[in-house]
Design a protein around this motif. Structure first.
Motif, mmCIF file in Angstrom:
data_model
loop_
_atom_site.group_PDB
_atom_site.id
_atom_site.type_symbol
_atom_site.label_atom_id
_atom_site.label_comp_id
_atom_site.label_asym_id
_atom_site.label_seq_id
_atom_site.Cartn_x
_atom_site.Cartn_y
_atom_site.Cartn_z
ATOM 1 N N ILE A 220 55.959 67.860 42.699
ATOM 2 C CA ILE A 220 56.895 68.788 43.227
ATOM 3 C C ILE A 220 58.325 69.197 42.589
ATOM 4 O O ILE A 220 58.619 69.154 41.900
ATOM 5 N N ILE A 221 58.406 70.191 43.557
ATOM 6 C CA ILE A 221 60.051 70.658 43.746
ATOM 7 C C ILE A 221 61.257 70.337 44.158
ATOM 8 O O ILE A 221 61.054 70.368 45.183
ATOM 9 N N VAL A 228 66.411 75.185 42.342
ATOM 10 C CA VAL A 228 65.386 73.808 41.877
ATOM 11 C C VAL A 228 66.457 73.217 40.931
ATOM 12 O O VAL A 228 66.750 72.238 40.013
ATOM 13 N N ILE A 229 66.342 71.608 41.585
ATOM 14 C CA ILE A 229 67.356 70.318 40.476
ATOM 15 C C ILE A 229 66.604 69.743 39.813
ATOM 16 O O ILE A 229 66.942 69.618 39.014
ATOM 17 N N GLU A 230 64.970 69.801 40.713
ATOM 18 C CA GLU A 230 63.934 68.384 39.817
ATOM 19 C C GLU A 230 62.809 69.380 39.628
ATOM 20 O O GLU A 230 62.249 70.039 41.394
ATOM 21 N N GLN A 231 61.779 69.143 39.339
ATOM 22 C CA GLN A 231 60.491 69.876 39.520
ATOM 23 C C GLN A 231 59.055 69.273 38.308
ATOM 24 O O GLN A 231 59.786 69.009 36.966
ATOM 25 N N GLY A 232 58.523 68.943 38.756
ATOM 26 C CA GLY A 232 57.619 67.747 37.722
ATOM 27 C C GLY A 232 56.319 67.669 38.316
ATOM 28 O O GLY A 232 56.590 67.714 39.639
ATOM 29 N N LEU A 233 55.966 66.464 37.957
ATOM 30 C CA LEU A 233 55.196 64.880 38.417
ATOM 31 C C LEU A 233 55.686 64.310 39.551
ATOM 32 O O LEU A 233 56.501 64.476 40.019
ATOM 33 N N THR A 234 55.088 64.250 41.029
ATOM 34 C CA THR A 234 55.458 63.894 42.647
ATOM 35 C C THR A 234 55.355 62.622 41.620
ATOM 36 O O THR A 234 56.828 61.950 42.172
ATOM 37 N N HIS A 235 54.686 62.069 41.472
ATOM 38 C CA HIS A 235 54.801 60.507 41.453
ATOM 39 C C HIS A 235 55.615 59.904 39.932
ATOM 40 O O HIS A 235 56.809 58.648 40.706
ATOM 41 N N ILE A 237 58.815 61.770 39.509
ATOM 42 C CA ILE A 237 60.387 62.400 40.297
ATOM 43 C C ILE A 237 60.746 60.928 40.971
ATOM 44 O O ILE A 237 61.357 60.908 40.840
ATOM 45 N N LEU A 238 59.662 60.622 42.235
ATOM 46 C CA LEU A 238 59.595 59.666 43.380
ATOM 47 C C LEU A 238 60.201 58.666 43.004
ATOM 48 O O LEU A 238 60.834 57.801 43.801
ATOM 49 N N ALA A 239 59.522 58.122 41.810
ATOM 50 C CA ALA A 239 59.599 56.981 40.925
ATOM 51 C C ALA A 239 60.997 56.819 40.555
ATOM 52 O O ALA A 239 61.780 55.729 40.222
ATOM 53 N N ASP A 240 61.738 57.334 39.660
ATOM 54 C CA ASP A 240 62.602 57.641 38.880
ATOM 55 C C ASP A 240 63.262 59.309 39.007
ATOM 56 O O ASP A 240 63.041 59.599 37.702
ATOM 57 N N PRO A 241 63.690 59.358 39.792
ATOM 58 C CA PRO A 241 64.924 60.796 40.435
ATOM 59 C C PRO A 241 66.153 60.213 39.355
ATOM 60 O O PRO A 241 66.429 59.492 38.880
ATOM 61 N N GLN A 242 66.180 61.511 38.877
ATOM 62 C CA GLN A 242 67.242 61.763 37.585
ATOM 63 C C GLN A 242 68.192 62.464 37.754
ATOM 64 O O GLN A 242 69.480 62.351 37.747
ATOM 65 N N ASP A 243 68.245 63.128 39.422
ATOM 66 C CA ASP A 243 69.398 63.891 40.106
ATOM 67 C C ASP A 243 70.228 63.138 41.011
ATOM 68 O O ASP A 243 69.100 62.744 41.931
ATOM 69 N N PRO A 244 71.404 62.934 40.893
ATOM 70 C CA PRO A 244 71.720 62.208 42.502
ATOM 71 C C PRO A 244 70.946 62.741 43.878
ATOM 72 O O PRO A 244 71.380 61.623 44.390
ATOM 73 N N TYR A 245 71.582 64.134 44.037
ATOM 74 C CA TYR A 245 70.610 64.152 45.353
ATOM 75 C C TYR A 245 69.168 63.610 45.650
ATOM 76 O O TYR A 245 69.229 63.286 46.238
ATOM 77 N N THR A 246 68.515 63.850 44.504
ATOM 78 C CA THR A 246 67.202 62.869 45.332
ATOM 79 C C THR A 246 67.498 62.309 45.149
ATOM 80 O O THR A 246 66.742 61.297 46.411
ATOM 81 N N ARG A 247 68.322 61.121 44.626
ATOM 82 C CA ARG A 247 68.243 59.613 45.018
ATOM 83 C C ARG A 247 68.685 59.401 46.137
ATOM 84 O O ARG A 247 68.216 58.291 46.214
ATOM 85 N N ASP A 248 69.443 60.207 46.945
ATOM 86 C CA ASP A 248 70.159 60.239 48.226
ATOM 87 C C ASP A 248 69.296 60.184 49.142
ATOM 88 O O ASP A 248 69.354 60.241 50.149
ATOM 89 N N LEU A 249 68.251 61.326 48.647
ATOM 90 C CA LEU A 249 67.274 61.633 49.192
ATOM 91 C C LEU A 249 66.829 60.763 50.158
ATOM 92 O O LEU A 249 66.164 60.569 51.155
ATOM 93 N N LEU A 250 66.317 60.129 48.471
ATOM 94 C CA LEU A 250 64.793 59.146 49.242
ATOM 95 C C LEU A 250 65.969 57.497 50.236
ATOM 96 O O LEU A 250 64.919 57.254 50.283
#
Length: 470
Positions: A220-221, A228-235, A237-250
């Motif tokens: 996932i990107i 690019v905010i985060e990039q790596g394996l989907t499971h 990043i979605l299980a433990d997002p490091q960026d506040p934006y990704t956490r807000d998105l979820l």
């Protein structure tokens, strides 16, 4: 796991510019046969620009830099003719707006059958049989002879999916492939997408839905403002997002929204009694009743193709009902009922800058530009977007601009056809909260068509679920 070590598609340091302004990048990734890459992010983050740059279909006022390789061949320096020769055979695409992928004058079944025949190389009888199988698999039986303009958004999306995948290209690029689909068909399309890497293809999916990313897995990107905010394996990043934006998105999933409190009874602004709605010789809806009061928000749900858009057209007075009637409150002018269309590109002149379109509406209705700007600011739209034509902004940005345009007129009733289906969860929530605030402040009533049960349950004051006539 990849089938081989050679990437089917490789993108290195891709950037997209509007003049001197960088809209996207640099972005780099590789997707091999048997692999999946999901690109997530807010509306306008650059997801669709990535797809357009890969295909060579960027609007002429935008330019791309970087290196793009497809099936071992560098393509970013190819001529437009050589680039387009790859479509369907080397790389198939499912665009964000399905009507742009379909010939408006060719019946749906013929479009899919021709893709099987001329791209996949099947004989005429085999192409027709393959088309029938596609329509059965996607729940489109009986739609083979219909023109794209008579299909619902979800049905058009599924026809476009069938046509895009008919050529069995080794790479599939799908831009928001599940938007506008009800839950059952949403799951069906995700399942079909998952078969692409399972069968040895390379899958690149653009989506704002975390559920789609989880179901497809792979890499996932996450994009925001073209970066690019985060990039790596989907499971991971979605299980433990490091960026506040990704956490807000979820965290912006509509299931987490609080339930709206019903307003005090206002004056009745629109009624429908025993309404029957048809399209051609098909009865879509029968016995529909509605009493809409000032400031009330009503959600209409139902399967794709059941007639939700046609119902809004009937409430707007654009289509005469087969039976029953629609009545507006006395004194409401011809512009008091406004409609937000499901397909925003079709609602704007394609060759006119967006600012000119908005200024024309403001001038026609005697509205100051400051008022228009207030709506644009409330919808998180930036002034430089208005310098562009409709095809040079994202689908979500164009949808929010259409919201601002409709509000400029000062409607009493707003008929909204999937107004947030193109928006990421954060922007979707912001947009619907803004509409809710205007509803309360100005007493505007809204009839919202949505496929999202949680939006209907939590955002609306009442929900009406449509079912096919018995």
């Amino acid at each position: 796991m990849p089938v081989n070590d050679t990437p089917s598609i490789a993108v290195e340091a891709l950037s997209v510019f509007f003049g001197a302004t960088r809209l996207l990048g640099p972005v780099s990734f590789r997707v091999a046969a048997g692999e999946t890459l999901v690109i997530m992010g807010e509306t306008g983050a650059g997801k669709s620009l990535t797809a357009q740059a890969i295909l060579g279909t960027l609007p002429k006022e935008l330019r791309a830099e970087g290196r793009i390789t497809i099936n071992g061949r560098r393509v970013d320096a190819l001529s437009p003719a050589d680039r387009s020769a790859l479509w369907g055979r080397d790389i198939a695409t499912l665009p964000q707006e399905p009507w742009r992928a379909l010939d408006p004058l060719m019946r749906a079944g013929r479009q899919v059958a021709e893709a099987h025949r001329y791209v996949a190389g099947l004989p005429p009888d085999g192409a027709r049989r393959a088309c029938v199988r596609d329509f059965e698999t996607l729940g489109l039986e009986g739609s083979e002879r219909r023109l794209p303009g008579t299909l619902s958004g979800g049905m058009a999306q599924r026809v476009a999916f069938a046509a895009a995948t008919a050529g069995r290209a080794p790479i599939l690029l799908a831009d928001e492939p599940t938007k506008g689909l009800d839950a059952e068909r949403h799951a069906r399309v995700v399942g079909l997408l998952a078969q692409v890497p399972d069968n040895g293809g390379a899958l690149l999916v653009i989506t704002h839905e975390a559920s789609v990313a989880r179901a497809l897995g792979g890499d996932i990107i996450v994009l925001r403002n073209g970066r690019v905010i985060e990039q790596g394996l989907t499971h991971l990043i979605l299980a433990d997002p490091q960026d506040p934006y990704t956490r807000d998105l979820l965290a912006a999933d509509p299931q987490t929204w609080p339930k709206s409190e019903s307003p005090e009874d206002g004056a009745v602004v629109l009624t429908a009694k025993d309404l029957a709605v048809t399209r051609g010789d098909r009865v879509l809806i029968e016995g529909f009743d509605l009493t809409l009061r000032a400031g009330e928000r009503v959600a209409v749900t139902g399967p794709s193709g059941i007639g939700k858009t046609t119902l809004l057209d009937t409430l707007a007075g654009l289509i005469a009902p087969a039976r029953g009637g629609v009545q507006r409150a006395k004194g409401l002018g011809r512009h008091a009922v406004q409609k937000l269309y499901q397909d925003p590109p079709a609602a704007f002149p394609p060759h006119v800058p967006l600012e000119r379109s908005l200024r024309d509406v403001a001038r026609l209705h005697g509205v100051t530009w400051d008022r228009v700007s207030e709506y644009l600011t409330a919808l998180n739209l930036y002034p430089d977007l208005l310098e562009r034509r409709p095809d040079a902004v994202s689908g979500g940005e164009l949808q929010r601009i259409s919201v601002a345009r409709a509000l400029t007129v000062g409607p009493v009733v707003l008929l909204a056809d999937e107004p947030t289906s193109r928006l990421d969860p954060i922007t979707q929530r912001q947009t619907l909260e803004m509409l809710a605030g205007i509803t309360e402040d100005k007493g505007i009533s809204i009839v919202l068509v949505t496929h999202h049960a949680a939006i209907a349950e939590n955002w609306a004051h009442q929900s009406i679920a449509l079912k096919a006539p018995a």
